[in-house]
Design a protein around this motif. Sequence first.
Motif, PDB file in Angstrom:
ATOM      1  N   GLN A 154       0.840  -1.187   0.000  1.00  0.00           N
ATOM      2  CA  GLN A 154       0.000   0.000   0.000  1.00  0.00           C
ATOM      3  C   GLN A 154       0.887   1.252   0.000  1.00  0.00           C
ATOM      4  O   GLN A 154       2.009   1.223   0.501  1.00  0.00           O
ATOM      5  N   PRO A 155       0.412   2.370  -0.543  1.00  0.00           N
ATOM      6  CA  PRO A 155       1.210   3.603  -0.566  1.00  0.00           C
ATOM      7  C   PRO A 155       1.571   4.074   0.848  1.00  0.00           C
ATOM      8  O   PRO A 155       0.798   3.874   1.798  1.00  0.00           O
ATOM      9  N   VAL A 156       2.744   4.696   0.966  1.00  0.00           N
ATOM     10  CA  VAL A 156       3.190   5.247   2.241  1.00  0.00           C
ATOM     11  C   VAL A 156       3.414   6.737   2.070  1.00  0.00           C
ATOM     12  O   VAL A 156       4.225   7.170   1.252  1.00  0.00           O
ATOM     13  N   THR A 157       2.688   7.515   2.832  1.00  0.00           N
ATOM     14  CA  THR A 157       2.851   8.977   2.773  1.00  0.00           C
ATOM     15  C   THR A 157       3.434   9.535   4.058  1.00  0.00           C
ATOM     16  O   THR A 157       3.881  10.685   4.100  1.00  0.00           O
ATOM     17  N   SER A 158       3.437   8.694   5.128  1.00  0.00           N
ATOM     18  CA  SER A 158       3.953   9.159   6.415  1.00  0.00           C
ATOM     19  C   SER A 158       4.326   7.970   7.287  1.00  0.00           C
ATOM     20  O   SER A 158       3.990   6.814   6.983  1.00  0.00           O
ATOM     21  N   LEU A 159       5.016   8.244   8.389  1.00  0.00           N
ATOM     22  CA  LEU A 159       5.338   7.195   9.350  1.00  0.00           C
ATOM     23  C   LEU A 159       4.067   6.602   9.958  1.00  0.00           C
ATOM     24  O   LEU A 159       4.038   5.427  10.322  1.00  0.00           O
ATOM     25  N   GLU A 160       3.045   7.422  10.052  1.00  0.00           N
ATOM     26  CA  GLU A 160       1.775   6.959  10.610  1.00  0.00           C
ATOM     27  C   GLU A 160       1.198   5.811   9.784  1.00  0.00           C
ATOM     28  O   GLU A 160       0.626   4.852  10.327  1.00  0.00           O
ATOM     29  N   ASP A 161       1.382   5.881   8.452  1.00  0.00           N
ATOM     30  CA  ASP A 161       0.894   4.809   7.577  1.00  0.00           C
ATOM     31  C   ASP A 161       1.546   3.472   7.907  1.00  0.00           C
ATOM     32  O   ASP A 161       0.928   2.408   7.779  1.00  0.00           O
ATOM     33  N   LEU A 162       2.811   3.514   8.322  1.00  0.00           N
ATOM     34  CA  LEU A 162       3.571   2.287   8.557  1.00  0.00           C
ATOM     35  C   LEU A 162       3.148   1.558   9.826  1.00  0.00           C
ATOM     36  O   LEU A 162       3.419   0.364   9.968  1.00  0.00           O
ATOM     37  N   LYS A 163       2.497   2.260  10.732  1.00  0.00           N
ATOM     38  CA  LYS A 163       2.138   1.646  12.008  1.00  0.00           C
ATOM     39  C   LYS A 163       1.131   0.519  11.848  1.00  0.00           C
ATOM     40  O   LYS A 163       0.999  -0.335  12.737  1.00  0.00           O
ATOM     41  N   SER A 164       0.424   0.513  10.747  1.00  0.00           N
ATOM     42  CA  SER A 164      -0.561  -0.546  10.502  1.00  0.00           C
ATOM     43  C   SER A 164       0.007  -1.644   9.599  1.00  0.00           C
ATOM     44  O   SER A 164      -0.722  -2.543   9.180  1.00  0.00           O
ATOM     45  N   MET A 165       1.312  -1.548   9.288  1.00  0.00           N
ATOM     46  CA  MET A 165       1.947  -2.527   8.410  1.00  0.00           C
ATOM     47  C   MET A 165       3.011  -3.316   9.168  1.00  0.00           C
ATOM     48  O   MET A 165       3.591  -2.835  10.137  1.00  0.00           O
TER      49      MET A 165
END
Length: 332
Positions: A154-165
């Motif tokens: 999935q696209p990553v635009t911020s560190l916040e996005d990574l917390k669910s990965m």
Amino acid sequence: MKLSHLFKSVLTVTALSLVTSSVSAENIRLRFHTFFGSEMDTAAKHMQDTLREKSDNKIRMQYFRGGEIVSSDQFVEAVSRGTIDIAHGVGSYWPGQVDIGNIEAGLPGAWTSVEEAREVFEKLDPIIAESYAEKGVVLIGRGYGSDYELLTKQPVTSLEDLKSMKIRSTGQMARLLKEFNVPTVFLPAEELYVGLSTGVIDGVLYGGPLEYEQLKLNEVAKNYTSLNLLNPGWIETIIINKKVWDKMNDKQRDLVKEVVNQYAEDIHNWLDEGNKKLMSEGELFAFSLLNEEDTKKLSDAAEKIWEEEAAKSERNAKAINILLENKKLRGR
């Protein structure tokens, strides 16, 4: 005066031992194990052919890809025991066995170019070699990796996005991501495709576009995000069993060092050229850059990791001081 039967027997055994030792020293068979897969077979064949030709067929090398005999995180122990003779890996795979492994592999913010990394390791390698010597192995080669960025489903635009990965990562990059509550796991290269396709992981920090393409990861993940923390993103280590090394003469040692270092350089050049080509074409992956604010957060958090590594041992502290002096010299 006639020699006694016993004395003649001793001479015969001694002579046979000398002949056997001579043959052993002249005819060498080496088992070389890499962490890479089949994508590096061309560089491997060139290494094997060059070694055989320049040694007049006296030194031959068997080549094993990642996972074929032992897992990459067991390379130091396997070389020390003699299960394999030479290993080509990355220090972040075995930080629990070699205290300086994470520093050697590359700490976030340590260098920004291959040229800079080469200069740094001219100062680091004498210290690093001591650490490997304690494990019964000899440091004989160095590779300078290439791009090391994030590939996700999935696209990553911020560190916040990574917390669910869940991200496959190693060494201090994994440590850094954990600072931001990003889940990380280790998987060897040969398991990345299955891991992504089955949902065991959502992304990987392993290499650059060319490596991801060679592993066919573009079939299961398309989003390539640059974190801008380290280039080259990993440093490779080549070690050899000390007993095997001690049996070689100087000429043989020089030849083995020459071919394994050229192998590592061939890999670096191939990766660097391929990465630039794929980025320029922009077809296989969707390329993006982590936002500046989050990049700075990662960079600031990396300072804590440097301090933690320095505290592990006096040797680590010396290595970190070299990195700090380099950083200051470069105006960072």
